[in-house]
Scaffold this motif. Structure first.
Motif, PDB file in Angstrom:
ATOM      1  N   GLN A 574      -0.008   5.660   7.198  1.00  0.00           N
ATOM      2  CA  GLN A 574      -0.223   7.097   7.338  1.00  0.00           C
ATOM      3  C   GLN A 574      -1.635   7.412   7.812  1.00  0.00           C
ATOM      4  O   GLN A 574      -2.000   8.580   7.930  1.00  0.00           O
ATOM      5  N   GLY A 575      -2.418   6.383   8.089  1.00  0.00           N
ATOM      6  CA  GLY A 575      -3.777   6.609   8.538  1.00  0.00           C
ATOM      7  C   GLY A 575      -4.746   6.888   7.414  1.00  0.00           C
ATOM      8  O   GLY A 575      -5.889   7.269   7.662  1.00  0.00           O
ATOM      9  N   LYS A 576      -4.330   6.712   6.159  1.00  0.00           N
ATOM     10  CA  LYS A 576      -5.217   6.924   5.009  1.00  0.00           C
ATOM     11  C   LYS A 576      -5.972   5.625   4.753  1.00  0.00           C
ATOM     12  O   LYS A 576      -5.755   4.925   3.757  1.00  0.00           O
ATOM     13  N   VAL A 577      -6.876   5.331   5.675  1.00  0.00           N
ATOM     14  CA  VAL A 577      -7.478   4.005   5.713  1.00  0.00           C
ATOM     15  C   VAL A 577      -8.371   3.743   4.504  1.00  0.00           C
ATOM     16  O   VAL A 577      -8.330   2.665   3.911  1.00  0.00           O
ATOM     17  N   THR A 578      -9.188   4.722   4.133  1.00  0.00           N
ATOM     18  CA  THR A 578     -10.099   4.526   3.008  1.00  0.00           C
ATOM     19  C   THR A 578      -9.338   4.272   1.716  1.00  0.00           C
ATOM     20  O   THR A 578      -9.686   3.380   0.932  1.00  0.00           O
ATOM     21  N   GLU A 579      -8.266   5.043   1.492  1.00  0.00           N
ATOM     22  CA  GLU A 579      -7.446   4.837   0.295  1.00  0.00           C
ATOM     23  C   GLU A 579      -6.750   3.484   0.334  1.00  0.00           C
ATOM     24  O   GLU A 579      -6.651   2.786  -0.680  1.00  0.00           O
ATOM     25  N   ALA A 580      -6.254   3.123   1.518  1.00  0.00           N
ATOM     26  CA  ALA A 580      -5.571   1.830   1.658  1.00  0.00           C
ATOM     27  C   ALA A 580      -6.507   0.680   1.318  1.00  0.00           C
ATOM     28  O   ALA A 580      -6.112  -0.292   0.667  1.00  0.00           O
ATOM     29  N   LEU A 581      -7.750   0.795   1.752  1.00  0.00           N
ATOM     30  CA  LEU A 581      -8.726  -0.265   1.499  1.00  0.00           C
ATOM     31  C   LEU A 581      -8.892  -0.521   0.000  1.00  0.00           C
ATOM     32  O   LEU A 581      -8.961  -1.667  -0.449  1.00  0.00           O
ATOM     33  N   LYS A 582      -8.927   0.546  -0.790  1.00  0.00           N
ATOM     34  CA  LYS A 582      -9.076   0.390  -2.238  1.00  0.00           C
ATOM     35  C   LYS A 582      -7.913  -0.399  -2.828  1.00  0.00           C
ATOM     36  O   LYS A 582      -8.109  -1.241  -3.710  1.00  0.00           O
ATOM     37  N   TYR A 583      -6.704  -0.137  -2.340  1.00  0.00           N
ATOM     38  CA  TYR A 583      -5.535  -0.847  -2.857  1.00  0.00           C
ATOM     39  C   TYR A 583      -5.520  -2.299  -2.397  1.00  0.00           C
ATOM     40  O   TYR A 583      -5.125  -3.195  -3.154  1.00  0.00           O
ATOM     41  N   PHE A 584      -5.930  -2.564  -1.158  1.00  0.00           N
ATOM     42  CA  PHE A 584      -5.995  -3.951  -0.693  1.00  0.00           C
ATOM     43  C   PHE A 584      -7.000  -4.745  -1.527  1.00  0.00           C
ATOM     44  O   PHE A 584      -6.764  -5.904  -1.881  1.00  0.00           O
ATOM     45  N   GLU A 585      -8.134  -4.128  -1.829  1.00  0.00           N
ATOM     46  CA  GLU A 585      -9.135  -4.816  -2.650  1.00  0.00           C
ATOM     47  C   GLU A 585      -8.609  -5.040  -4.066  1.00  0.00           C
ATOM     48  O   GLU A 585      -8.893  -6.069  -4.686  1.00  0.00           O
ATOM     49  N   ARG A 586      -7.859  -4.087  -4.569  1.00  0.00           N
ATOM     50  CA  ARG A 586      -7.246  -4.246  -5.887  1.00  0.00           C
ATOM     51  C   ARG A 586      -6.236  -5.391  -5.869  1.00  0.00           C
ATOM     52  O   ARG A 586      -6.143  -6.168  -6.824  1.00  0.00           O
ATOM     53  N   ALA A 587      -5.474  -5.499  -4.777  1.00  0.00           N
ATOM     54  CA  ALA A 587      -4.504  -6.594  -4.650  1.00  0.00           C
ATOM     55  C   ALA A 587      -5.216  -7.941  -4.696  1.00  0.00           C
ATOM     56  O   ALA A 587      -4.710  -8.905  -5.283  1.00  0.00           O
ATOM     57  N   ALA A 588      -6.393  -8.022  -4.084  1.00  0.00           N
ATOM     58  CA  ALA A 588      -7.164  -9.271  -4.114  1.00  0.00           C
ATOM     59  C   ALA A 588      -7.601  -9.596  -5.538  1.00  0.00           C
ATOM     60  O   ALA A 588      -7.584 -10.754  -5.964  1.00  0.00           O
ATOM     61  N   GLU A 589      -7.992  -8.568  -6.284  1.00  0.00           N
ATOM     62  CA  GLU A 589      -8.410  -8.778  -7.672  1.00  0.00           C
ATOM     63  C   GLU A 589      -7.260  -9.307  -8.536  1.00  0.00           C
ATOM     64  O   GLU A 589      -7.473 -10.098  -9.448  1.00  0.00           O
ATOM     65  N   LEU A 590      -6.044  -8.858  -8.228  1.00  0.00           N
ATOM     66  CA  LEU A 590      -4.894  -9.231  -9.044  1.00  0.00           C
ATOM     67  C   LEU A 590      -4.309 -10.586  -8.663  1.00  0.00           C
ATOM     68  O   LEU A 590      -3.503 -11.147  -9.409  1.00  0.00           O
ATOM     69  N   SER A 591      -4.686 -11.107  -7.516  1.00  0.00           N
ATOM     70  CA  SER A 591      -4.103 -12.356  -7.040  1.00  0.00           C
ATOM     71  C   SER A 591      -4.485 -13.518  -7.953  1.00  0.00           C
ATOM     72  O   SER A 591      -5.604 -13.584  -8.473  1.00  0.00           O
ATOM     73  N   ARG A 592      -3.563 -14.449  -8.133  1.00  0.00           N
ATOM     74  CA  ARG A 592      -3.781 -15.581  -9.042  1.00  0.00           C
ATOM     75  C   ARG A 592      -4.501 -16.740  -8.386  1.00  0.00           C
ATOM     76  O   ARG A 592      -5.373 -17.353  -8.979  1.00  0.00           O
ATOM     77  N   THR A 593      -4.102 -17.083  -7.178  1.00  0.00           N
ATOM     78  CA  THR A 593      -4.623 -18.284  -6.530  1.00  0.00           C
ATOM     79  C   THR A 593      -5.550 -17.909  -5.383  1.00  0.00           C
ATOM     80  O   THR A 593      -5.546 -16.784  -4.892  1.00  0.00           O
ATOM     81  N   GLU A 594      -6.334 -18.882  -4.937  1.00  0.00           N
ATOM     82  CA  GLU A 594      -7.252 -18.622  -3.834  1.00  0.00           C
ATOM     83  C   GLU A 594      -6.489 -18.243  -2.567  1.00  0.00           C
ATOM     84  O   GLU A 594      -6.935 -17.390  -1.795  1.00  0.00           O
ATOM     85  N   GLY A 595      -5.346 -18.866  -2.353  1.00  0.00           N
ATOM     86  CA  GLY A 595      -4.541 -18.522  -1.181  1.00  0.00           C
ATOM     87  C   GLY A 595      -4.099 -17.075  -1.196  1.00  0.00           C
ATOM     88  O   GLY A 595      -4.118 -16.394  -0.174  1.00  0.00           O
ATOM     89  N   GLU A 596      -3.690 -16.596  -2.365  1.00  0.00           N
ATOM     90  CA  GLU A 596      -3.276 -15.197  -2.482  1.00  0.00           C
ATOM     91  C   GLU A 596      -4.462 -14.262  -2.263  1.00  0.00           C
ATOM     92  O   GLU A 596      -4.325 -13.207  -1.632  1.00  0.00           O
ATOM     93  N   VAL A 597      -5.623 -14.643  -2.789  1.00  0.00           N
ATOM     94  CA  VAL A 597      -6.817 -13.813  -2.598  1.00  0.00           C
ATOM     95  C   VAL A 597      -7.159 -13.727  -1.115  1.00  0.00           C
ATOM     96  O   VAL A 597      -7.492 -12.651  -0.596  1.00  0.00           O
ATOM     97  N   VAL A 598      -7.078 -14.839  -0.399  1.00  0.00           N
ATOM     98  CA  VAL A 598      -7.356 -14.848   1.045  1.00  0.00           C
ATOM     99  C   VAL A 598      -6.399 -13.905   1.770  1.00  0.00           C
ATOM    100  O   VAL A 598      -6.807 -13.132   2.644  1.00  0.00           O
ATOM    101  N   ASN A 599      -5.113 -13.966   1.416  1.00  0.00           N
ATOM    102  CA  ASN A 599      -4.135 -13.086   2.057  1.00  0.00           C
ATOM    103  C   ASN A 599      -4.487 -11.621   1.851  1.00  0.00           C
ATOM    104  O   ASN A 599      -4.500 -10.819   2.791  1.00  0.00           O
ATOM    105  N   ALA A 600      -4.777 -11.259   0.606  1.00  0.00           N
ATOM    106  CA  ALA A 600      -5.091  -9.861   0.304  1.00  0.00           C
ATOM    107  C   ALA A 600      -6.387  -9.436   0.981  1.00  0.00           C
ATOM    108  O   ALA A 600      -6.484  -8.329   1.528  1.00  0.00           O
ATOM    109  N   LEU A 601      -7.392 -10.299   0.957  1.00  0.00           N
ATOM    110  CA  LEU A 601      -8.669  -9.959   1.574  1.00  0.00           C
ATOM    111  C   LEU A 601      -8.566  -9.865   3.090  1.00  0.00           C
ATOM    112  O   LEU A 601      -9.341  -9.136   3.722  1.00  0.00           O
ATOM    113  N   SER A 602      -7.640 -10.602   3.685  1.00  0.00           N
ATOM    114  CA  SER A 602      -7.444 -10.494   5.137  1.00  0.00           C
ATOM    115  C   SER A 602      -7.074  -9.065   5.502  1.00  0.00           C
ATOM    116  O   SER A 602      -7.575  -8.497   6.472  1.00  0.00           O
TER     117      SER A 602
END
Length: 637
Positions: A574-602
């Protein structure tokens, strides 16, 4: 739109029960979204972010020795101005070619085009800061062209210092972005990255849409390990070039991965070891057949309070709550059970359960020690082999995983859990025929385990046997009609076939069954809510309803990484880029493995880069519109 996403979603959820975070079901929604977005040909730089996850292969860019080929052209503005004098314009166009940037060490360069024509030897003017002030505008123009052509020739002869001097004199006559870029190419060949950045920055200041200069500066940034800055330049280059350059797109892919990997290491080092979301834990534990409390640990058994056996039983009962609080209590109880000891014949089982929860918390080394100890104490406890195989498979140790299954078979060849989890190994390796055979064997040994039937149906679907798959799910509904999982996974396969209304109905049934069985405030599996959100988006582009469903899922299970990542994608589209960024960063925090963190941070880095590109190059939004993309890059057409 639904094709790849729904099939893998059904697979992932069941596979999550084997806790193979990245490669199977326990992987975050990033994996599912990446394949879904790839199928839908997402525009703008986010394509590269998706590709990082989906491809992850080696990238080759600018890696052969420099050649005089790959010629820069004058900017469009300069060529238009040159038309005023056809004769001189033709000559300038012929000689406006500049050398390719010197390559990064150890990487392949694109093939060179034709060599520039030889420059006729003539006496070159000598220009200094003092003498240039006395030249007429026409003399400056003529001198700059001659000096630039001579610089090209010197570069072709690898006389870089001479070329640098000639381009410098040309710049004194005329501050042309091409001249700065050419001189940057010389610095590049000499690996003087600071000078490359200095000259390409000057070129870009004169012509903000100079793609070649952006690429040269990005390469220099990358050589200095300034990955975020390199990513920004390559992203802008991709947009300006309308994604026609494979090398630039691959560079974005490469840089996203480098930035994400660099940050992921830091995150993992400081990451608190804790249990993932209740949804994740429940799915993993349910991948093993339910068994009654072991003999001697029954609720009626009179156990000494605070003994090892008492804590072991208490932990097993806490698991049945299927809530975050229950799982946290179980983990503490299993720790206490092993510490207290006094377990007698249940010692191996206590180590098994403590290892299970340590694994779920990401304490892999400690978990492996516990499972090894469990096997040492009781080699016949096959569940310990199967769980160890899950760990090995998550770490891509396929041979070790296969060996664990073989050892388990020697102790109990009729344990259906062995065949179910070995089928998961085959499935991940795309050995679908072998997977179907093992799922069927698991069913033959115990037809009451629902997930063997579900996963068999998914495997049939992956093999292209759609009719067989649908028949399997109809039998599941007949035999397990009181289980929400059947409706959830059946709905995903229907969604994959774009049977939207039927899919939504199945998801709604699953949601209602979950609510009735556990209550909306505790222990509910939120995946049907998330799947319904995605179905409504794909079917009706109903962002509002999709967001509301994701928010409900997050209220029930605030740490569900799939819900967080889904919300991020919906906001991004929807173009809500700033809000989306917060959720992507949250997804990285919740990831269990380094591979998952890399995916979320990408995704997070791609989103952050979008914001930076918009700030630094605001004109690129209109270019994306011209390519048929929305004004806000990152949305799906």
């Amino acid at each position: 739109m639904a094709s790849a996403r729904s099939t893998t979603a059904a697979v992932e959820e069941t596979a999550a029960k084997t806790a193979q975070s990245v490669s199977n079901a326990s992987s975050t929604f990033i994996d599912r979204a990446s394949r879904w977005y790839a199928d839908n040909k997402v525009l703008a730089w986010t394509v590269a972010g998706v590709t990082v996850v989906a491809v992850g292969g080696s990238i080759y860019y600018l890696s052969k020795p420099p050649r005089v080929s790959d010629l820069d052209k004058k900017s469009k503005k300069e060529r238009r101005k040159g038309k005023k004098d056809n004769v001189k314009a033709a000559e300038e166009a012929r000689q406006a070619d500049t050398p390719a940037p010197a390559p990064a060490p150890g990487v392949n360069a694109p093939k060179a085009s034709a060599e520039p024509e030889a420059v006729v030897e003539e006496e070159l003017p000598q220009v200094t800061e003092e003498t240039v002030a006395h030249l007429s505008e026409q003399e400056k123009k003529d001198y700059s062209a001659k000096l630039k052509a001579a610089g090209n020739k010197a570069y072709g002869s690898k006389d870089y210092n001479k070329a640098i001097d000639l381009y410098g004199q040309a710049i004194l006559c005329k501050a042309d972005p091409v001249y700065y870029s050419n001189r940057a190419a010389c610095w590049n060949a000499m690996s003087n990255w600071d000078k490359v950045i200095e000259d390409t920055t000057a070129a870009i200041n004169l012509d903000p849409e100079y793609v070649k200069a952006l690429n040269r500066r990005a390469n220099a940034y990358e050589q200095q390990d300034r990955y975020s800055e390199a990513l920004l330049d390559y992203t802008a280059s991709c947009i300006l070039d309308q994604f026609r350059s494979d090398s630039s797109a691959q560079a974005v892919e490469r840089l996203l991965k480098k930035v994400a990997e660099s940050k992921a290491k830091s995150i993992m080092e400081g990451k608190e070891k804790k249990l993932p979301s209740p949804t994740f834990v429940s799915n993993y534990l349910q991948s093993f057949r339910a068994r009654p409390l072991p003999e001697g640990l029954e609720e009626s058994a009179d156990l000494s309070e605070d003994s090892g056996k008492w804590f072991l039983r208490k932990g097993l009962l806490a698991i049945q709550q299927r809530t975050a609080e229950g799982y946290a209590e179980a983990a503490q109880c299993f720790d206490s059970a092993v510490e207290k000891n006094e377990l007698e014949s249940h010692e191996a089982y206590a180590y098994n359960m403590r290892g299970t929860f340590r694994y779920l918390k990401g304490e892999n080394d400690a978990a492996l020690e516990d499972l090894n100890k469990s096997i040492e104490l009781d080699p016949a406890l096959v569940q310990s082999y199967v769980k160890r195989a899950s760990m090995h498979l998550e770490q891509s140790k396929r041979d070790e995983a296969a060996n664990d299954f073989e050892q388990a078979m020697t102790h109990n060849a009729s344990d259906p859990d062995i065949f179910y989890h070995r089928a998961q190994l085959h499935f991940i390796l795309s050995e679908f025929s072998a997977a179907a055979s093992d799922y069927q064997k698991s069913i033959d040994l115990d037809s009451k385990f629902i997930f063997s039937h579900i996963q068999l149906g998914v495997t049939q679907y992956k093999m292209g046997s759609i009719a067989s798959s649908m028949a399997t799910f109809r039998r599941c509904i007949k035999n397990f009609g009181d289980k929400s999982d059947v409706y959830n996974y059946y709905g995903e396969l229907l969604l994959d076939q774009q049977k939207y209304q039927e899919a939504v109905e199945k998801f709604e049934t699953a949601v209602e069954m979950e609510r009735k069985s556990v209550g909306e405030k505790g222990g509910m599996n939120v995946l049907p809510l998330i799947n319904k959100a995605l179905a409504l988006f794909q079917w009706k582009q109903d962002y509002s309803a999709a967001e509301e469903l994701c928010q409900k899922a997050l209220i029930i299970d605030p740490e569900c990484d799939i819900a967080v990542a889904t919300m991020a994608q919906l906001l991004l589209q929807q173009g809500k880029v700033t809000e989306a960024l917060k959720y992507f960063e949250r997804a990285a925090e919740l990831s269990r493995t380094e591979g998952e963190v890399v995916n979320a941070l990408s995704y997070a880095e791609a989103t952050r880069t979008q914001l930076e590109v918009q700030e630094k190059y605001p004109q690129l939004a209109s270019k994306l519109q011209g390519m048929g993309a929305p004004a806000m890059p990152g949305a799906v057409r």
